[in-house]
Design a protein around this motif. Structure first.
Motif, PDB file in Angstrom:
ATOM      1  N   ILE B  12      -6.037  28.201  25.525  1.00  0.00           N
ATOM      2  CA  ILE B  12      -5.386  29.509  25.602  1.00  0.00           C
ATOM      3  C   ILE B  12      -5.829  30.389  24.446  1.00  0.00           C
ATOM      4  CG2 ILE B  12      -3.217  30.742  25.914  1.00  0.00           C
ATOM      5  CD1 ILE B  12      -1.943  28.294  26.957  1.00  0.00           C
ATOM      6  N   MET B  13      -6.639  31.388  24.766  1.00  0.00           N
ATOM      7  CA  MET B  13      -7.126  32.323  23.752  1.00  0.00           C
ATOM      8  C   MET B  13      -6.631  33.736  24.071  1.00  0.00           C
ATOM      9  SD  MET B  13      -8.496  30.500  21.463  1.00  0.00           S
ATOM     10  CE  MET B  13      -9.699  31.380  20.428  1.00  0.00           C
ATOM     11  N   THR B  14      -5.344  33.798  24.387  1.00  0.00           N
ATOM     12  CA  THR B  14      -4.669  35.081  24.550  1.00  0.00           C
ATOM     13  C   THR B  14      -3.863  35.334  23.274  1.00  0.00           C
ATOM     14  OG1 THR B  14      -2.595  34.157  25.378  1.00  0.00           O
ATOM     15  CG2 THR B  14      -4.331  34.519  26.997  1.00  0.00           C
ATOM     16  N   PRO B  15      -3.290  36.518  23.142  1.00  0.00           N
ATOM     17  CA  PRO B  15      -2.393  36.747  21.994  1.00  0.00           C
ATOM     18  C   PRO B  15      -0.975  36.266  22.294  1.00  0.00           C
ATOM     19  CG  PRO B  15      -3.423  38.795  22.785  1.00  0.00           C
ATOM     20  CD  PRO B  15      -3.556  37.787  23.868  1.00  0.00           C
ATOM     21  N   GLY B  16      -0.834  35.156  22.938  1.00  0.00           N
ATOM     22  CA  GLY B  16       0.459  34.507  23.129  1.00  0.00           C
ATOM     23  C   GLY B  16       0.937  34.586  24.559  1.00  0.00           C
ATOM     24  N   PRO B  17       1.609  33.523  25.051  1.00  0.00           N
ATOM     25  CA  PRO B  17       1.878  32.296  24.308  1.00  0.00           C
ATOM     26  C   PRO B  17       0.582  31.526  24.086  1.00  0.00           C
ATOM     27  CG  PRO B  17       2.407  31.959  26.606  1.00  0.00           C
ATOM     28  CD  PRO B  17       2.036  33.404  26.442  1.00  0.00           C
ATOM     29  N   VAL B  18       0.464  30.864  22.930  1.00  0.00           N
ATOM     30  CA  VAL B  18      -0.735  30.077  22.655  1.00  0.00           C
ATOM     31  C   VAL B  18      -0.424  28.594  22.746  1.00  0.00           C
ATOM     32  CG1 VAL B  18      -1.656  31.935  21.214  1.00  0.00           C
ATOM     33  CG2 VAL B  18      -0.467  30.004  20.129  1.00  0.00           C
ATOM     34  N   GLU B  19      -1.439  27.782  22.555  1.00  0.00           N
ATOM     35  CA  GLU B  19      -1.243  26.329  22.617  1.00  0.00           C
ATOM     36  C   GLU B  19      -0.245  25.897  21.540  1.00  0.00           C
ATOM     37  OE1 GLU B  19      -5.172  24.463  22.452  1.00  0.00           O
ATOM     38  OE2 GLU B  19      -5.978  26.190  23.522  1.00  0.00           O
ATOM     39  N   ALA B  20       0.702  25.088  21.931  1.00  0.00           N
ATOM     40  CA  ALA B  20       1.668  24.599  20.946  1.00  0.00           C
ATOM     41  C   ALA B  20       1.050  23.437  20.174  1.00  0.00           C
ATOM     42  CB  ALA B  20       2.957  24.168  21.627  1.00  0.00           C
ATOM     43  N   HIS B  21       1.483  23.293  18.938  1.00  0.00           N
ATOM     44  CA  HIS B  21       0.987  22.177  18.128  1.00  0.00           C
ATOM     45  C   HIS B  21       1.492  20.862  18.748  1.00  0.00           C
ATOM     46  CE1 HIS B  21      -0.080  19.654  14.806  1.00  0.00           C
ATOM     47  NE2 HIS B  21      -0.611  20.691  14.166  1.00  0.00           N
ATOM     48  N   PRO B  22       0.615  19.874  18.912  1.00  0.00           N
ATOM     49  CA  PRO B  22       1.050  18.609  19.525  1.00  0.00           C
ATOM     50  C   PRO B  22       2.229  17.962  18.793  1.00  0.00           C
ATOM     51  CG  PRO B  22      -1.343  18.657  19.313  1.00  0.00           C
ATOM     52  CD  PRO B  22      -0.831  19.879  18.625  1.00  0.00           C
ATOM     53  N   VAL B  23       2.300  18.144  17.496  1.00  0.00           N
ATOM     54  CA  VAL B  23       3.422  17.565  16.737  1.00  0.00           C
ATOM     55  C   VAL B  23       4.734  18.262  17.116  1.00  0.00           C
ATOM     56  CG1 VAL B  23       4.393  17.257  14.415  1.00  0.00           C
ATOM     57  CG2 VAL B  23       1.982  16.756  14.833  1.00  0.00           C
ATOM     58  N   ALA B  24       4.665  19.571  17.346  1.00  0.00           N
ATOM     59  CA  ALA B  24       5.861  20.311  17.772  1.00  0.00           C
ATOM     60  C   ALA B  24       6.273  19.888  19.174  1.00  0.00           C
ATOM     61  CB  ALA B  24       5.591  21.821  17.722  1.00  0.00           C
ATOM     62  N   LEU B  25       5.307  19.743  20.065  1.00  0.00           N
ATOM     63  CA  LEU B  25       5.623  19.329  21.437  1.00  0.00           C
ATOM     64  C   LEU B  25       6.231  17.940  21.459  1.00  0.00           C
ATOM     65  CD1 LEU B  25       2.582  20.641  23.518  1.00  0.00           C
ATOM     66  CD2 LEU B  25       4.915  21.549  23.458  1.00  0.00           C
ATOM     67  N   ARG B  26       5.677  17.060  20.644  1.00  0.00           N
ATOM     68  CA  ARG B  26       6.208  15.693  20.594  1.00  0.00           C
ATOM     69  C   ARG B  26       7.649  15.711  20.114  1.00  0.00           C
ATOM     70  NH1 ARG B  26       2.791  12.473  16.645  1.00  0.00           N
ATOM     71  NH2 ARG B  26       4.325  13.258  15.162  1.00  0.00           N
ATOM     72  N   ALA B  27       7.911  16.542  19.100  1.00  0.00           N
ATOM     73  CA  ALA B  27       9.281  16.626  18.567  1.00  0.00           C
ATOM     74  C   ALA B  27      10.252  17.092  19.635  1.00  0.00           C
ATOM     75  CB  ALA B  27       9.321  17.575  17.370  1.00  0.00           C
ATOM     76  N   MET B  28       9.781  17.944  20.536  1.00  0.00           N
ATOM     77  CA  MET B  28      10.673  18.506  21.550  1.00  0.00           C
ATOM     78  C   MET B  28      11.143  17.473  22.569  1.00  0.00           C
ATOM     79  SD  MET B  28       9.152  22.334  22.031  1.00  0.00           S
ATOM     80  CE  MET B  28      10.454  22.767  23.181  1.00  0.00           C
ATOM     81  N   SER B  29      10.457  16.346  22.626  1.00  0.00           N
ATOM     82  CA  SER B  29      10.908  15.321  23.564  1.00  0.00           C
ATOM     83  C   SER B  29      11.851  14.316  22.898  1.00  0.00           C
ATOM     84  CB  SER B  29       9.709  14.619  24.210  1.00  0.00           C
ATOM     85  OG  SER B  29       9.017  13.882  23.244  1.00  0.00           O
ATOM     86  N   ALA B  30      12.225  14.584  21.642  1.00  0.00           N
ATOM     87  CA  ALA B  30      13.232  13.727  20.991  1.00  0.00           C
ATOM     88  C   ALA B  30      14.581  13.932  21.673  1.00  0.00           C
ATOM     89  CB  ALA B  30      13.333  14.076  19.501  1.00  0.00           C
ATOM     90  N   SER B  31      15.463  12.963  21.536  1.00  0.00           N
ATOM     91  CA  SER B  31      16.747  13.043  22.243  1.00  0.00           C
ATOM     92  C   SER B  31      17.649  14.110  21.622  1.00  0.00           C
ATOM     93  CB  SER B  31      17.418  11.671  22.250  1.00  0.00           C
ATOM     94  OG  SER B  31      17.629  11.240  20.922  1.00  0.00           O
TER      95      SER B  31
END
Lengths: 402, 402
Positions: B12-31
């Motif tokens: 994704i090379m638009t001015p947003g939304p852009v690729e989320a950081h994998p660490v942020a995405l991983r955190a989002m699947s926490a309970s």
């Protein structure tokens, strides 16, 4: 300096936020799609259709508002209210006052019909008050999270429909846990959220409305100045962010550029709704009802009392009287810290007197029910409360073995 | 009937939304954690502190609003505006009109200072207009996503501070990609979002404000009716959901029950901010600057033109003139469908004439830059555009090898 988040595992038996479905959480870690990427638009279109199912509606309009549940409540009310409009708010719990707060800020003329929080209204009482006050809008809560009572509303809604009154209903605490019939009950706008029985994290509000409301929205439509200098409207809605007349066009084929959709939340919502529909809504409701019976049987067997009328209690929340001489917050803290189980306190006059056990969505599981009963008994026993020992879990198991 | 979501992998090379950081995405699947669970409160407290760092502020107040970026813009403006208040909006791009739209709905008296979108204002021009119009508030965009220009604002802000005028700045497109100095620039309220350089999915707005604004909020505070019937205020803010005077107290030690915080988004935000801070803000900005140079060098080498003044272009967006005879949307579609690369079109007068390549957050990576240049060249070549073949990637590589 800052470390990676550390999320302890919790059994959440509050009335929200509850445990998210693992399939929804997994979906949320999928990579980002552009907001107008055809692959994302397909997900949005499916979400629109799925939202309608637990609402029990064939409305054309159903979508998500990018905010927590109350963002949808505010969007719904400001869509209809113009300054000076008369709104009737029957109050049998805390969240009716949230509706009032929103209406007050929208400069409505508000009339509260108030009663004790231990039971909902007789529908006839509300209808009588409608006849007296002659409001443009009746705004009600279907299930009151704070005190666990649930309002029958078919007669009220049908009276509103027959008299050209708008009926706006907060279904946040019942959507996905209790059969809803938005169309049959004469509800013009219904609002729900993701963080309760949908088993998706908090952050989206779900909304549906009928043609009567859509007509109002069409008459108040003002397109954003950055997109068009032509579509102005002297009667526009007071908020840009919560403007349903624009949001509807964002979620439709027109796809006006209103905001950047919350990609990952929509992924989660898609999966949360899908898992409910896949289980079958009747099975979902039966599961909630059975777990509710087990909770009630367990609490009763322990010798504790309930707040409010059990015959009108909603199955998704059980309010329990805190025994005399027991510090409710101390018990909650012990349950959280030592058992990893969370239950809720309450609001307003019930604060310090009532605990609430939630029974919602993915948290509405047999193992969670047995865990919360065990933990509550353990904590009460530890603090010296007079309870019947060893009876709660047995009573709950008897419900399941029936 | 409904299937599990299927998310194709996109560059994704638009001015947003852009690729989320994998660490942020991983955190989002926490309970899920309860909103007042001490473990969650700690995460919120850390988020408050981290938000301040890219803003360049020592403000006491900084937190997230539960909505997309524009929810924060609206919350900021309605916190200050009372009906009839004078607001000056200098316009050098599309999003200034969004500020205007919000101010109009808040019943402000608005004065637009307009110019061509190809460059920002000379600061003196804005200051002259402030002297003439004498507004209560100046609302500006720091970086205009639609046309890629960035406004210098230290003198404007200092003039506002010296004359008791509120300076509200939209930093959505620059936060985390460009050094910001909210305090030194005299900005009273600054607003950003998660979906651009923070590399977190859309759905939260970030906000910070100083004591001068907090004083206004204190004077307008009205606690929600469901929590207290006593704290009423005739001068309350028009929205309940976007009421900063309550949100501040939700995010503070007082922890009033305003809404159910968006747990998983806050997890993601924590990690997105943390990854930036861990990389070091100077390194983050240097990375964005270098990737911007590579994009510009590549586009130039291909023989394409730019929209607007390159010397005031922000490093996070590059607007490119679509060559004559080429259908911009056809090229974008080919890039998305065949290369899996997304670039953006533009708005208003620039629609159909300008593409925009974004360079933001986790998407601002060498491999992404080389991929987007290759894909654009491939698509243009396929549609028969006259370009210099094989030069773009080489020019970009030369920047990296310097």
């Amino acid at each position: 300096m800052f470390s990676e988040i550390s999320v302890p595992s919790r059994t959440i038996m509050t009335p929200g936020p509850v445990e998210a479905h693992p399939v929804a959480l997994r979906a949320m870690s999928a990579s980002i799609l552009g907001q107008f990427d055809p692959a994302f638009l397909q997900i949005m279109d499916e979400v629109k259709e799925m939202i309608k199912i637990p609402f029990g509606t064939k409305n054309k309009q159903a979508f998500a508002v990018d905010g927590t549940s109350r963002s949808g409540l505010e969007a719904a009310l400001i869509a209809l209210i113009e300054p000076g409009d008369k709104v009737l708010i029957p109050v049998y719990g805390r969240f009716a006052y949230l509706l009032g707060e929103i209406c007050e800020r929208a400069q409505a003329e508000i009339h509260y019909l108030e009663k004790e929080w231990d039971a909902p209204f007789e529908q006839e009482t509300v209808i009588e008050e409608i006849k007296k006050f002659q409001p443009k809008i009746v705004a009600m809560v279907h299930g009151e999270t704070a005190n666990g009572q649930m309002q029958a509303m078919k007669k009220i809604g049908q009276h509103c429909q027959a008299n050209d009154i708008f009926f706006v209903v907060d279904m946040v605490a019942t959507y996905g846990g209790v059969p809803l019939e938005v169309d049959a009950w004469g509800v013009d706008i219904a609002i729900a959220g993701t963080q309760k029985c949908v088993s998706v994290p908090s952050g989206l509000s779900l909304i549906t409305y009928n043609d009567r409301v859509e007509k109002v929205l069409t008459s108040r439509y003002q397109k954003e100045l950055g997109l068009s200098k032509d579509i102005r409207n002297a009667n526009h809605i007071s908020s840009n962010y919560l403007d349903l007349s624009q949001l509807q066009r964002y979620w439709s084929e027109e796809r006006i550029n209103h905001h950047t959709e919350a990609t990952s939340m929509i992924y989660g919502l898609h999966e949360g709704l899908r898992m409910m529909i896949k289980e079958g809504m009747d099975n979902v409701y039966a599961r909630h009802a059975q777990n509710d019976q087990a909770i009630v049987a367990g609490i009763k067997a322990m010798g504790l009392g309930f707040y409010g009328d059990l015959s009108t209690k909603m199955p998704t929340v059980t309010p329990i009287m805190i025994p005399d001489g027991i510090d409710g917050e101390q018990v909650r803290a012990l349950m959280l810290d030592e058992f990893g189980v969370e239950i809720a306190s309450s609001f307003g006059a019930l604060q310090g007197k009532v605990w609430r056990i939630g029974n919602m969505g993915y948290s509405s599981r047999k193992s969670n029910v047995l865990h919360v009963l065990s933990a509550l008994e353990g904590a009460l026993n530890y603090y010296g409360a007079q309870i019947n020992k060893g009876e709660a879990v047995k009573a709950a198991l008897n419900i399941y073995k029936k």
